[in-house]
Every structure is written in C-alpha cells, then in structure tokens.
Design a protein around this motif. Structure first.
Motif, PDB file in Angstrom:
ATOM      1  N   TYR A 116     -15.674  26.155   6.018  1.00 40.54           N
ATOM      2  CA  TYR A 116     -15.482  26.241   7.465  1.00 40.54           C
ATOM      3  C   TYR A 116     -16.041  27.536   8.028  1.00 40.54           C
ATOM      4  O   TYR A 116     -16.761  27.550   9.016  1.00 40.54           O
ATOM      5  N   SER A 117     -15.704  28.623   7.403  1.00 41.51           N
ATOM      6  CA  SER A 117     -16.009  29.932   7.960  1.00 41.51           C
ATOM      7  C   SER A 117     -17.486  30.281   7.836  1.00 41.51           C
ATOM      8  O   SER A 117     -18.205  29.749   6.998  1.00 41.51           O
ATOM      9  N   ARG A 118     -17.911  31.218   8.671  1.00 42.26           N
ATOM     10  CA  ARG A 118     -19.257  31.769   8.522  1.00 42.26           C
ATOM     11  C   ARG A 118     -19.418  32.411   7.148  1.00 42.26           C
ATOM     12  O   ARG A 118     -20.515  32.493   6.608  1.00 42.26           O
ATOM     13  N   SER A 119     -18.311  32.864   6.557  1.00 41.77           N
ATOM     14  CA  SER A 119     -18.345  33.481   5.233  1.00 41.77           C
ATOM     15  C   SER A 119     -18.767  32.496   4.154  1.00 41.77           C
ATOM     16  O   SER A 119     -19.091  32.908   3.033  1.00 41.77           O
ATOM     17  N   ALA A 120     -18.753  31.200   4.454  1.00 38.30           N
ATOM     18  CA  ALA A 120     -19.146  30.194   3.467  1.00 38.30           C
ATOM     19  C   ALA A 120     -20.578  30.413   3.004  1.00 38.30           C
ATOM     20  O   ALA A 120     -20.908  30.160   1.835  1.00 38.30           O
ATOM     21  N   VAL A 121     -21.444  30.873   3.899  1.00 39.45           N
ATOM     22  CA  VAL A 121     -22.838  31.107   3.533  1.00 39.45           C
ATOM     23  C   VAL A 121     -22.939  32.300   2.593  1.00 39.45           C
ATOM     24  O   VAL A 121     -23.661  32.263   1.588  1.00 39.45           O
ATOM     25  N   LEU A 122     -22.207  33.364   2.909  1.00 34.65           N
ATOM     26  CA  LEU A 122     -22.185  34.532   2.028  1.00 34.65           C
ATOM     27  C   LEU A 122     -21.638  34.156   0.656  1.00 34.65           C
ATOM     28  O   LEU A 122     -22.184  34.547  -0.382  1.00 34.65           O
ATOM     29  N   LYS A 123     -20.566  33.389   0.636  1.00 33.96           N
ATOM     30  CA  LYS A 123     -19.963  32.942  -0.627  1.00 33.96           C
ATOM     31  C   LYS A 123     -20.966  32.137  -1.444  1.00 33.96           C
ATOM     32  O   LYS A 123     -21.132  32.358  -2.653  1.00 33.96           O
ATOM     33  N   SER A 124     -21.627  31.190  -0.808  1.00 34.33           N
ATOM     34  CA  SER A 124     -22.606  30.357  -1.503  1.00 34.33           C
ATOM     35  C   SER A 124     -23.750  31.191  -2.065  1.00 34.33           C
ATOM     36  O   SER A 124     -24.210  30.962  -3.193  1.00 34.33           O
ATOM     37  N   SER A 125     -24.194  32.176  -1.304  1.00 30.70           N
ATOM     38  CA  SER A 125     -25.315  33.008  -1.764  1.00 30.70           C
ATOM     39  C   SER A 125     -24.923  33.849  -2.972  1.00 30.70           C
ATOM     40  O   SER A 125     -25.724  34.013  -3.902  1.00 30.70           O
ATOM     41  N   ILE A 152     -29.480  37.068   2.677  1.00 32.08           N
ATOM     42  CA  ILE A 152     -28.093  37.450   2.964  1.00 32.08           C
ATOM     43  C   ILE A 152     -27.466  38.104   1.738  1.00 32.08           C
ATOM     44  O   ILE A 152     -26.749  39.113   1.846  1.00 32.08           O
ATOM     45  N   ARG A 153     -27.729  37.546   0.572  1.00 37.54           N
ATOM     46  CA  ARG A 153     -27.201  38.121  -0.677  1.00 37.54           C
ATOM     47  C   ARG A 153     -27.731  39.544  -0.896  1.00 37.54           C
ATOM     48  O   ARG A 153     -26.970  40.451  -1.269  1.00 37.54           O
ATOM     49  N   GLU A 154     -29.018  39.748  -0.661  1.00 36.71           N
ATOM     50  CA  GLU A 154     -29.597  41.074  -0.857  1.00 36.71           C
ATOM     51  C   GLU A 154     -29.054  42.072   0.159  1.00 36.71           C
ATOM     52  O   GLU A 154     -28.852  43.243  -0.165  1.00 36.71           O
ATOM     53  N   ARG A 155     -28.835  41.617   1.362  1.00 37.43           N
ATOM     54  CA  ARG A 155     -28.236  42.479   2.384  1.00 37.43           C
ATOM     55  C   ARG A 155     -26.826  42.899   1.968  1.00 37.43           C
ATOM     56  O   ARG A 155     -26.465  44.074   2.070  1.00 37.43           O
ATOM     57  N   PHE A 156     -26.036  41.970   1.464  1.00 36.57           N
ATOM     58  CA  PHE A 156     -24.685  42.285   1.004  1.00 36.57           C
ATOM     59  C   PHE A 156     -24.728  43.264  -0.173  1.00 36.57           C
ATOM     60  O   PHE A 156     -23.930  44.206  -0.246  1.00 36.57           O
ATOM     61  N   ARG A 157     -25.670  43.068  -1.078  1.00 38.03           N
ATOM     62  CA  ARG A 157     -25.789  43.946  -2.234  1.00 38.03           C
ATOM     63  C   ARG A 157     -26.046  45.399  -1.798  1.00 38.03           C
ATOM     64  O   ARG A 157     -25.466  46.340  -2.338  1.00 38.03           O
ATOM     65  N   ARG A 158     -26.912  45.569  -0.800  1.00 37.04           N
ATOM     66  CA  ARG A 158     -27.205  46.921  -0.297  1.00 37.04           C
ATOM     67  C   ARG A 158     -25.991  47.528   0.385  1.00 37.04           C
ATOM     68  O   ARG A 158     -25.713  48.737   0.231  1.00 37.04           O
ATOM     69  N   ILE A 159     -25.238  46.712   1.103  1.00 38.21           N
ATOM     70  CA  ILE A 159     -24.059  47.216   1.791  1.00 38.21           C
ATOM     71  C   ILE A 159     -23.016  47.701   0.803  1.00 38.21           C
ATOM     72  O   ILE A 159     -22.399  48.765   0.977  1.00 38.21           O
ATOM     73  N   ARG A 202      -9.279  48.178  11.890  1.00 35.23           N
ATOM     74  CA  ARG A 202      -9.087  49.611  11.615  1.00 35.23           C
ATOM     75  C   ARG A 202      -8.738  49.862  10.160  1.00 35.23           C
ATOM     76  O   ARG A 202      -9.216  50.842   9.550  1.00 35.23           O
ATOM     77  N   ILE A 203      -7.925  49.014   9.547  1.00 34.32           N
ATOM     78  CA  ILE A 203      -7.456  49.303   8.193  1.00 34.32           C
ATOM     79  C   ILE A 203      -8.301  48.656   7.102  1.00 34.32           C
ATOM     80  O   ILE A 203      -8.178  49.018   5.924  1.00 34.32           O
ATOM     81  N   ALA A 204      -9.144  47.692   7.449  1.00 32.06           N
ATOM     82  CA  ALA A 204     -10.042  47.105   6.439  1.00 32.06           C
ATOM     83  C   ALA A 204     -10.999  48.182   5.949  1.00 32.06           C
ATOM     84  O   ALA A 204     -11.400  49.079   6.692  1.00 32.06           O
ATOM     85  N   ASP A 205     -11.361  48.114   4.675  1.00 32.08           N
ATOM     86  CA  ASP A 205     -12.301  49.094   4.130  1.00 32.08           C
ATOM     87  C   ASP A 205     -13.681  48.927   4.743  1.00 32.08           C
ATOM     88  O   ASP A 205     -14.442  49.886   4.855  1.00 32.08           O
ATOM     89  N   LEU A 206     -13.998  47.697   5.128  1.00 34.78           N
ATOM     90  CA  LEU A 206     -15.275  47.442   5.781  1.00 34.78           C
ATOM     91  C   LEU A 206     -15.158  46.193   6.637  1.00 34.78           C
ATOM     92  O   LEU A 206     -14.519  45.218   6.233  1.00 34.78           O
ATOM     93  N   VAL A 207     -15.782  46.219   7.800  1.00 34.54           N
ATOM     94  CA  VAL A 207     -15.843  45.054   8.683  1.00 34.54           C
ATOM     95  C   VAL A 207     -17.296  44.623   8.796  1.00 34.54           C
ATOM     96  O   VAL A 207     -18.188  45.447   9.030  1.00 34.54           O
ATOM     97  N   ILE A 208     -17.530  43.331   8.604  1.00 39.64           N
ATOM     98  CA  ILE A 208     -18.876  42.769   8.751  1.00 39.64           C
ATOM     99  C   ILE A 208     -18.933  41.969  10.047  1.00 39.64           C
ATOM    100  O   ILE A 208     -18.067  41.134  10.311  1.00 39.64           O
TER     101      ILE A 208
END
Length: 346
Positions: free
Chosen positions: A14-23, A334-341, A118-124
């Motif tokens: 459902y979530s937009r995160s599904a693409v990140l998860k799949s990658s 998207i996977r490579e972008r996440f890896r750099r982050i 505010r409390i998350a270590d990182l927000v995407i």
C-alpha cells in the motif's frame, strides 16, 4: 549483511515505502523483513513491542512505512537501532484538505507530524519542495531530511514502446488518461468540462476507484471504476498517448508529486501538468507539458490542429522520459539513493 525491518499499519504493497522495500529485497547487501501490526489496539501494539524486544538488533534499521507516523515513538522506546520514518509527506496535508486547518483532525495530525518527525533518526520525504515546505512551517528534525522519489514497482510497470505508426493516424484521435482518486486536488469536474466539447477529437479515459454516484458521467468518456489490479492499470496506461496530472485548486499540488506521475513515466507517457506543480522538480518542459489551469483547453486545441505532428512530438518526449525514469526513479536508482543516505547517516 545489514538487516532492515519495514513496519506498517497497512499491507506492504500500500505505502510508497513498498517501492523502497522491493528495491532493497533485490540487493544481496540487505536482509529485508516486514512486520504488519495486527491492529492499532493495545494488544496489537503489545505484540509489536514484543516482536521488537525478541528480534530487534542494535545494528538493524527500522523503516516506518507511511502513513504509520504514530509508530515512531513506541519504536524508539524499545529499539536502540536506527529508526527511519519514510513519511513522504505530513499527515496534516491530507487532513487540511479534507477537514480544514481549524478541525480537530488537523490539530491532531499536525502534532503527530511534528513530534514523530522530530524524534525519528531520519525522515524521508517525497520531494525537495515538500522539504522546503516543512522548513517554512518550522518543523524540527534530528537530522536533515532526505528526499527519495516514490517511483513504482518494476514488476507492474514496464517501459512501453511507442510505434511510429500510431492509432492517431488511423482514428484521428489522441487517447488521454487520467488516473487517481476523486478529491479536491484532482479537479475532475474541471477536466471533464474542458474535454466535453472536444470528445470528437480525443478519447478520454478516467480511472478512478472512488468516483461518486452523483458525478456526471458523459456518454463518450471511458470510465474504469472500483479497484483495479496494477497489471490492468498498466494496460490502460500503455494504451494511452497522453496523461493528465492534477488540475484542482489546492496548494498541495505545488509540493506533492502523485505516484501516478511515476506510473506514467515508467511507460514513457508525457503528462500535461498544471503550471507550478511539483512534477516540474523532476520532469522538465522538454519531457512533460506545463500549462496554466485556464489554458488547458487552448493546449488541447493546439495539439489537435495537427495530430500526426503532435504524435511525433510525443514519441520524442517519450524517449526522454524513459531515459530519465531509468536513470533517476527505477527501483535500482532508488536503492542506490537509499544506500548513499545510510552511508551519510552513519
């Protein structure tokens, strides 16, 4: 191997995160797990906390999938690894449109947004414009938010080959598609009113899962209503020459990029967007068309004056869009972008 746990209140597709998860699942460098909280009741939260205590490791990364912002605080309580909120956008964006800024829903969602981000270590976030908008609203973050564009699941959406000998030359009509929810941002009434007197030159296809019963359905418009599987949606897109973005009057259009834009782009479909929309952040005027809201009819008239010539222009733009999509918005990119982050976060 780095282990990443995706956590959601909803199904994993459902979530937009599904693409990140799949990658990330396709990478040998990551072990990807998924946990769906059974319910938002006390027992559901208790089971989630127990899951974290039993399986969570300090070097793990937990990604809270949108729209599960509220899960950030309880995750931070018991988990000592990195907690990332893949928000995309603030919950209060939606409640502002649906209920208004003076509503209790907006007030509640605004508090959740501010505290959890505010409390998350990182927000995407979904776009640079969204990032700038939150900065102007004085949001605070533990670390500078990062942008990962939403993309689409590669298994459902694939490159479409455009033929030099198109159906435009056979029928004299362009097939134009709009896909999305019925809401204020879509501007469906406006879109349909513009096409109503031009249906002798265009085939308009509207794919909308929540079209109201009292919405006026025109006899020469093709409607696909209710739930549509991704494979079916992809078929409708592949059969189209041109797509429409959102043409409502909401300010959110200026900072939010609908995931439908990536669906169209994955097939190389040029899109007509409202001037000033956030899509301009990633697709230029050499790829998409940008028009002022009140000039949509004039744009359609100019295209229909020489359909064959315009079709050639669409083919040229399609090639550019395909190249941009593969370079910047595919699962691999998207996977490579996440890896750099993640490397920067450490």
């Amino acid at each position: 191997m780095k282990r990443i746990l995706f956590v959601s209140l909803l199904a994993d597709n459902y979530s937009r995160s599904a693409v990140l998860k799949s990658s990330l699942e396709k990478s040998p460098d990551f072990e990807v797990k998924y946990y769906r909280i059974p319910s938002s009741t006390f027992m559901g939260i208790f089971r989630y906390l127990a899951f974290l205590l039993i399986t969570g490791r300090q070097n793990d990364i937990i990604i809270i999938m949108s729209p599960g912002h509220i899960l950030v605080p309880i995750t931070k309580i018991v988990f000592c690894g990195i907690v990332i909120l893949d928000a995309g956008w603030p919950l209060s964006d939606s409640s502002e449109i649906r209920k208004g800024k003076k509503s209790l829903t907006f007030f509640k969602d605004n508090l959740i947004d501010r505290f959890c981000m505010r409390i998350a270590d990182l927000v995407i976030l979904e776009s640079e414009r969204q990032k700038e908008s939150l900065r102007k609203r004085n949001f605070r973050f533990s670390n500078e938010p990062k942008v990962i564009y939403t993309g689409v699941l590669d298994k459902f959406f694939q490159k479409r080959e455009m033929s030099q000998s198109s159906k435009v030359e056979k029928t004299g009509k362009l097939r134009v598609i709009f896909r999305g929810k019925y809401n204020k941002e879509a501007g469906l009434e406006f879109i349909q009113s513009i096409f109503e007197s031009r249906l002798n030159r265009f085939d308009l296809v509207i794919c909308c899962s929540n079209l109201p019963g009292d919405f006026v359905r025109l006899p020469n418009v093709i409607y696909h209503e209710g739930f549509l599987h991704a494979h079916k949606i992809a078929t409708f897109i592949r059969e189209s020459d041109l797509a429409l973005g959102q043409f409502g009057c909401e300010r959110r259009i200026e900072r939010s990029i609908p995931h439908k834009i990536f669906e169209y782009a994955s097939h190389g479909i040029p899109v007509v967007c409202m001037d000033g929309s956030a899509s301009g952040e990633i697709f230029s005027e050499r790829e998409f068309f940008y028009v002022k809201r009140y000039e949509l009819g004039l744009f359609l008239d100019s295209t229909s004056s020489d359909m064959v010539s315009f079709q050639r222009e669409l083919i040229t733009r399609s090639k550019r869009i395909n190249e941009k999509y593969l370079e910047c918005f595919s699962e691999k990119s998207i996977r490579e972008r996440f890896r750099r982050i993640i490397a920067e976060l450490r």
